[in-house]
Write an enzyme that holds these catalytic residues in place. Structure first.
Site, PDB file in Angstrom:
ATOM      1  N   HIS A  75       8.435 -54.615  -2.806  1.00  0.00           N
ATOM      2  CA  HIS A  75       9.262 -53.413  -2.635  1.00  0.00           C
ATOM      3  C   HIS A  75       8.709 -52.248  -3.449  1.00  0.00           C
ATOM      4  O   HIS A  75       8.634 -51.119  -2.959  1.00  0.00           O
ATOM      5  CB  HIS A  75      10.705 -53.695  -3.044  1.00  0.00           C
ATOM      6  CG  HIS A  75      11.356 -54.773  -2.242  1.00  0.00           C
ATOM      7  ND1 HIS A  75      12.585 -55.298  -2.565  1.00  0.00           N
ATOM      8  CD2 HIS A  75      10.950 -55.428  -1.121  1.00  0.00           C
ATOM      9  CE1 HIS A  75      12.914 -56.234  -1.686  1.00  0.00           C
ATOM     10  NE2 HIS A  75      11.925 -56.331  -0.810  1.00  0.00           N
ATOM     11  N   HIS A 259       5.221 -62.577   4.536  1.00  0.00           N
ATOM     12  CA  HIS A 259       4.328 -62.325   3.405  1.00  0.00           C
ATOM     13  C   HIS A 259       3.057 -63.170   3.528  1.00  0.00           C
ATOM     14  O   HIS A 259       1.952 -62.711   3.233  1.00  0.00           O
ATOM     15  CB  HIS A 259       5.031 -62.656   2.086  1.00  0.00           C
ATOM     16  CG  HIS A 259       6.194 -61.776   1.772  1.00  0.00           C
ATOM     17  ND1 HIS A 259       6.105 -60.404   1.721  1.00  0.00           N
ATOM     18  CD2 HIS A 259       7.491 -62.067   1.485  1.00  0.00           C
ATOM     19  CE1 HIS A 259       7.280 -59.895   1.416  1.00  0.00           C
ATOM     20  NE2 HIS A 259       8.141 -60.886   1.273  1.00  0.00           N
TER      21      HIS A 259
END
Length: 294
Positions: A75, A259
């Site tokens: 993030h 991911h």
């Protein structure tokens, strides 16, 4: 166009998503050609954010080695990418970045507070020259050549609340702040016990995660966007691609990405020298790319 760093250091505090403990974070300027560096001040160890330092992608992107690690960096990395910052040091007193509200908007606010400083070194970008793709069953992520970077992401969950969602995002800082930065991470109530049995998700709450039951969202305020789930996946992908070290100029396309697949894609790209070119943003290139950095 020159490389940039922060004009001043800024600090904040937030809860760690997986350990559930308060974490102090400081963002500091760095000199040209330093890249993005995470510093564990409790261990006195630094890790550069790059694909070779990724050690886990199970629930988040994790960099480190046998001495320690830093988890949940995506993030913050996403916000750093959106702001076009080339050189920055992130100082932490724990093994993960704070989750804040589950999106990247708090990190954007920290970067706004810090401001930016131009350095006496040319900015570099990675220009995709040919398509490169990573597959895992029906799931895939790929990069293809494009002058104006876009992210075209599709997710599909066997869940009535999420279902299938698609979003096409045209990259610029302004678009990122308006369309992507506030999209929060999400999880399923049925998975909470399993996560906590693995000593993960201890800091997760309705304050920082969209929690989904079989057919409803438990957060009383509801969603920030009707398609907040796919927008958050775009936020994650931007963060994961930031480990390449420079802004990527090409289209990223994904179906049910992760991911893990993003990490494999960065490695595959770097291993194929014909698939990309590192370009210095001299006057010859600035005009073509200035919109993206606006």
């Amino acid at each position: 166009m020159k490389q940039i760093t922060l004009a001043k250091a800024v600090k904040g505090v937030g809860i760690g998503l997986h350990k559930g403990e308060p974490i102090e974070i400081m963002l500091e300027p760095l000199e040209a050609n330093s890249g993005i560096v995470f510093f564990r001040k409790d261990l006195n160890i630094s890790y550069k954010a790059e694909p070779n330092n990724v050690i886990n992608t199970q629930m988040a992107t994790v960099i480190g080695d046998n001495r320690g690690y830093v988890s949940t960096i995506e993030h913050l990395m996403s916000a750093i990418n959106a702001y076009g910052i080339d050189n920055i040091r992130i100082v932490l007193n724990a093994n993960e970045a704070p989750v804040m509200d589950g999106s990247s908007i708090s990190f954007c606010m920290m970067l706004d507070e810090a401001g930016i400083k131009e350095l006496d070194a040319p900015k570099k970008i990675i220009v995709i020259k040919k398509a490169i793709e990573v597959k895992e069953g029906h799931k895939f992520v790929k990069l293809i050549p494009s002058k104006i970077p876009k992210i075209n992401y599709t997710i599909k969950f066997d869940n009535a609340v999420i279902g299938e969602q698609n979003y096409c995002f045209e990259f610029s800082k302004k678009n990122y702040i308006e369309e992507i930065a506030r999209a929060r991470t999400f999880g399923f109530l049925k998975d909470v016990k399993a996560l906590r049995a693995m000593n993960l998700g201890l800091g997760g709450s309705l304050e920082n995660t969209i929690v989904i039951d079989d057919n409803r969202i438990l957060n009383p305020e509801g969603l920030r966007f009707k398609d907040e789930f796919v927008r958050h996946k775009i936020l994650d992908a931007i963060g994961d691609l930031t480990l390449l070290g420079s802004r990527v100029f090409g289209d990223y396309i994904s179906y049910a990405g992760s991911h893990h697949l993003n990490h494999l894609l960065t490695k595959a790209l770097l291993e194929d020298k014909d698939a990309y070119e590192v370009v210095t943003l001299s006057k010859n290139y600035e005009k073509a790319y200035e919109k993206v950095f606006a």
